[in-house]
Motif scaffolding. Structure first.
Motif, PDB file in Angstrom:
ATOM      1  N   THR A  14       0.838  -1.214   0.000  1.00 11.06           N
ATOM      2  CA  THR A  14       0.000   0.000   0.000  1.00 11.06           C
ATOM      3  C   THR A  14       0.866   1.254   0.000  1.00 11.06           C
ATOM      4  N   SER A  15       2.095   1.107   0.459  1.00  9.34           N
ATOM      5  CA  SER A  15       2.936   2.273   0.708  1.00  9.34           C
ATOM      6  C   SER A  15       4.357   2.047   0.224  1.00  9.34           C
ATOM      7  N   SER A  16       5.045   3.124  -0.084  1.00 11.95           N
ATOM      8  CA  SER A  16       6.393   3.045  -0.635  1.00 11.95           C
ATOM      9  C   SER A  16       7.401   2.536   0.393  1.00 11.95           C
ATOM     10  N   HIS A 103       2.621   7.874   3.789  1.00 10.40           N
ATOM     11  CA  HIS A 103       2.498   7.690   2.342  1.00 10.40           C
ATOM     12  C   HIS A 103       1.634   6.470   2.037  1.00 10.40           C
ATOM     13  N   TYR A 105      -0.114   4.809  -1.593  1.00 12.03           N
ATOM     14  CA  TYR A 105      -0.266   4.972  -3.042  1.00 12.03           C
ATOM     15  C   TYR A 105      -1.707   5.342  -3.402  1.00 12.03           C
ATOM     16  N   ASP A 107      -3.433   4.572  -5.991  1.00  9.98           N
ATOM     17  CA  ASP A 107      -4.222   3.443  -6.493  1.00  9.98           C
ATOM     18  C   ASP A 107      -4.717   2.567  -5.352  1.00  9.98           C
ATOM     19  N   SER A 140      -2.313  10.005   6.988  1.00  9.90           N
ATOM     20  CA  SER A 140      -1.817   9.889   5.616  1.00  9.90           C
ATOM     21  C   SER A 140      -1.875  11.237   4.902  1.00  9.90           C
ATOM     22  N   ARG A 205       5.350  -3.422  -8.104  1.00  6.90           N
ATOM     23  CA  ARG A 205       5.071  -2.089  -8.619  1.00  6.90           C
ATOM     24  C   ARG A 205       6.042  -1.643  -9.704  1.00  6.90           C
ATOM     25  N   SER A 218      -0.416  -2.700  -9.810  1.00  9.32           N
ATOM     26  CA  SER A 218      -1.237  -1.660  -9.202  1.00  9.32           C
ATOM     27  C   SER A 218      -2.481  -2.284  -8.574  1.00  9.32           C
TER      28      SER A 218
END
Length: 227
Positions: A14-16, A103, A105, A107, A140, A205, A218
């Motif tokens: 879900t997150s970087s 963070h 994403y 999408d 977030s 990703r 995605s």
């Protein structure tokens, strides 16, 4: 059986990953020593410091030595439950002060909002503490996302590469394992979830595939009804 619940990893999913390594870890490293020095006597903090002593085998360690142990664990990205709990406490200060924003994403936000709206129950399973999970979604960049989730799981449920952990989570959710779809960017986690009977989908990703599992780039490519 149709999917009824979706269980998602955070880091890389879900997150970087970069948010974790470039923002969260440096923040914890910089602020943890003073946090421990100032709050070591508080029961919640003291309990975690004692857990560090027990896990490290240094039961008589003074606070400064515990700080050294914690910083070493941060450097090696050790998945130690008391470290994660203490990091979560430090990060909470950063989130509440506005120094940190979680963070997620775009999408992932879009897909999870849709999934919840159409009736899927959403859960999180991350090596980060439950507190840290709630913070990344609660503070977030797009606002508070915690209302999307029905529950959170961390390493107190077991390691993420152990099938038994996913069986415990399925029991806690109250659904047959086959009714739950697990999302992750780590093939060993997906393997463990599949061994426990969960359906799986890998996130790659930057392209590529996660061997043995359906893989997408995605969240918008994930169609839970097809699993």
């Amino acid at each position: 059986m149709p999917i009824k619940a979706i269980l998602t990893d955070i880091e890389g999913t879900t997150s970087s990953v970069r948010f974790v390594f470039d923002v969260l870890f440096p923040y914890a490293k910089a602020h943890l020593p003073q946090f421990v020095r100032e709050r070591a006597a508080e029961p919640e903090v003291a309990a975690q410091l004692n857990a560090v002593r027990a896990e490290s085998g240094e039961t008589g360690a003074e606070p400064e030595r515990v700080i050294e142990i914690l910083l070493g664990w941060i450097a090696e990205d050790r998945k130690a439950t008391p470290l994660k709990a203490l990091q979560g406490m430090v990060w909470e200060q950063g989130y509440r002060s506005g120094e940190i924003q979680g963070h997620v994403y775009a999408d992932a936000v879009q897909a999870m909002r849709y999934w919840q709206a159409v009736g899927y129950a959403l859960y999180v399973y991350s090596s980060g503490s439950i507190q840290a999970q709630k913070l990344i979604f609660g503070y977030s960049e797009v606002g508070d996302l915690t209302s999307l989730f029905s529950g959170y799981f961390d390493t107190t449920s077991g390691g993420k590469r152990e099938a038994a952990s996913y069986a415990r989570i399925a029991d806690a959710i109250g659904l047959p394992a086959g009714d739950i779809l697990f999302l992750s960017d780590v093939v060993q986690e997906l393997d463990a979830a599949r061994e426990a009977g969960l359906k799986t989908c890998g996130l790659a990703r930057e392209g590529g595939s996660l061997a043995g599992h359906p893989t997408v780039a995605s969240f918008t490519e994930i169609l839970p009804e097809n699993f």
